[in-house]
Design an enzyme around this catalytic site. Structure first.
Site, PDB file in Angstrom:
ATOM      1  N   ASN A   2      -1.853  -4.589  -1.385  1.00 54.90           N
ATOM      2  CA  ASN A   2      -1.143  -5.403  -2.367  1.00 54.90           C
ATOM      3  C   ASN A   2       0.344  -5.474  -2.042  1.00 54.90           C
ATOM      4  O   ASN A   2       1.031  -4.461  -2.023  1.00 54.90           O
ATOM      5  CB  ASN A   2      -1.317  -4.804  -3.768  1.00 54.90           C
ATOM      6  CG  ASN A   2      -0.447  -5.499  -4.803  1.00 54.90           C
ATOM      7  OD1 ASN A   2      -0.620  -6.682  -5.074  1.00 54.90           O
ATOM      8  ND2 ASN A   2       0.500  -4.770  -5.383  1.00 54.90           N
ATOM      9  N   GLU A   3       0.812  -6.667  -1.726  1.00 52.95           N
ATOM     10  CA  GLU A   3       2.236  -6.942  -1.591  1.00 52.95           C
ATOM     11  C   GLU A   3       2.976  -5.924  -0.722  1.00 52.95           C
ATOM     12  O   GLU A   3       3.883  -5.225  -1.177  1.00 52.95           O
ATOM     13  CB  GLU A   3       2.870  -7.019  -2.981  1.00 52.95           C
ATOM     14  CG  GLU A   3       2.282  -8.147  -3.810  1.00 52.95           C
ATOM     15  CD  GLU A   3       2.873  -8.225  -5.211  1.00 52.95           C
ATOM     16  OE1 GLU A   3       3.858  -7.507  -5.480  1.00 52.95           O
ATOM     17  OE2 GLU A   3       2.345  -8.987  -6.031  1.00 52.95           O
ATOM     18  N   GLU A   4       2.568  -5.865   0.515  1.00 50.31           N
ATOM     19  CA  GLU A   4       3.259  -4.993   1.468  1.00 50.31           C
ATOM     20  C   GLU A   4       4.463  -5.733   2.035  1.00 50.31           C
ATOM     21  O   GLU A   4       4.585  -5.965   3.238  1.00 50.31           O
ATOM     22  CB  GLU A   4       2.287  -4.607   2.591  1.00 50.31           C
ATOM     23  CG  GLU A   4       0.993  -3.981   2.127  1.00 50.31           C
ATOM     24  CD  GLU A   4       1.209  -2.622   1.458  1.00 50.31           C
ATOM     25  OE1 GLU A   4       2.168  -1.919   1.830  1.00 50.31           O
ATOM     26  OE2 GLU A   4       0.404  -2.270   0.581  1.00 50.31           O
ATOM     27  N   ALA A  39      -3.693  -8.958  -0.675  1.00 50.13           N
ATOM     28  CA  ALA A  39      -2.806  -9.691  -1.569  1.00 50.13           C
ATOM     29  C   ALA A  39      -1.414  -9.763  -0.954  1.00 50.13           C
ATOM     30  O   ALA A  39      -0.709  -8.763  -0.885  1.00 50.13           O
ATOM     31  CB  ALA A  39      -2.749  -9.006  -2.934  1.00 50.13           C
TER      32      ALA A  39
END
Length: 232
Positions: free
Chosen positions: A179-181, A213
């Site tokens: 998620n949102e790295e 994501a």
């Protein structure tokens, strides 16, 4: 299947004739009973719920469940239950899902860690699709004592444990590995880690695709089977 002299692995194939398919409107479920015998006497048994359904993706037809196109009407669902707290409560989660279904929701994305198995049981029973997400952090630091400190040593083990635990749930239609790295989404390291995570997903469960994501960075989307965008 007979195993003697310690540990062993058994593989069985079972035919289900004319199964009732798992659908959003009629989420049919079956239970497999596995019994372990020692010298002909039962010593253990295990019950596994499952559903029979097919899923597929393509760029023109989108997502199909049992050969019919289904458009996701989904929400991101964090693990906490508001004022009730983070400990899982089946009744509260069922009420939450019922409210979402009344809104028209047919899919959830769990975030950003392995969900409670009972939540997936509810999705199975209620006919709700689930994208199950494993991590909120890879190697990027989002908080001082976050998963970034454990990623190198534990990511593969934890991903495998989650997927082997949950892969019999018919509601699961996609695995999300991050998620949102944002710190590495635009870098070669993001592409490399995403590709490694995809290889793990395909190895542990060849029946489903993987996504991640992204907060708009393209690098980690290149290896993904299904692109996942946040904040479009």
């Amino acid at each position: 299947v007979e195993i003697s002299g310690g540990r062993g692995k058994a593989v069985q194939e079972i035919e289900i004739k004319s199964p009732e398919l798992w659908t959003l409107d009629l989420p049919a479920l079956y239970t497999a009973r596995t019994e372990v015998l020692s010298d002909g006497e039962p010593v253990d048994e295990y019950f596994t719920k499952f559903g029979v359904r097919s899923i597929s993706y393509d760029r023109d037809g989108g997502f199909k469940l049992n050969g019919k196109r289904v458009q996701f009407k989904g929400v991101c669902m964090h693990h906490d239950l508001g004022p009730i707290g983070a400990a899982f409560n089946v009744s509260a989660a069922r009420r939450q899902l019922e409210i979402l279904k009344d809104m028209g929701v047919n899919a959830i994305r769990t975030s950003h860690n392995p969900p409670a198995p009972a939540l997936l049981d509810l999705c199975d029973e209620m006919g709700i699709l689930a994208q199950v997400e494993a991590f909120d952090e890879w190697k990027m630091v989002k908080c001082e004592n976050g998963y970034n400190k454990l990623f190198d040593k534990w990511a593969k083990k934890d991903l495998e444990a989650m997927m082997r635990r949950d892969r019999n749930h018919p509601c699961i239609i996609l695995w999300s590995v991050g998620n949102e790295e944002w710190g590495i989404e635009w870098k070669e390291s993001g592409t490399r880690i995403a590709a490694t995570m995809r290889e793990y997903c395909h190895r542990f469960d060849p029946t489903r695709l993987m996504t991640v994501a992204s907060s708009s960075g393209p690098a980690i989307l290149i290896p993904a089977d299904v692109a996942g965008y946040n904040y479009i």
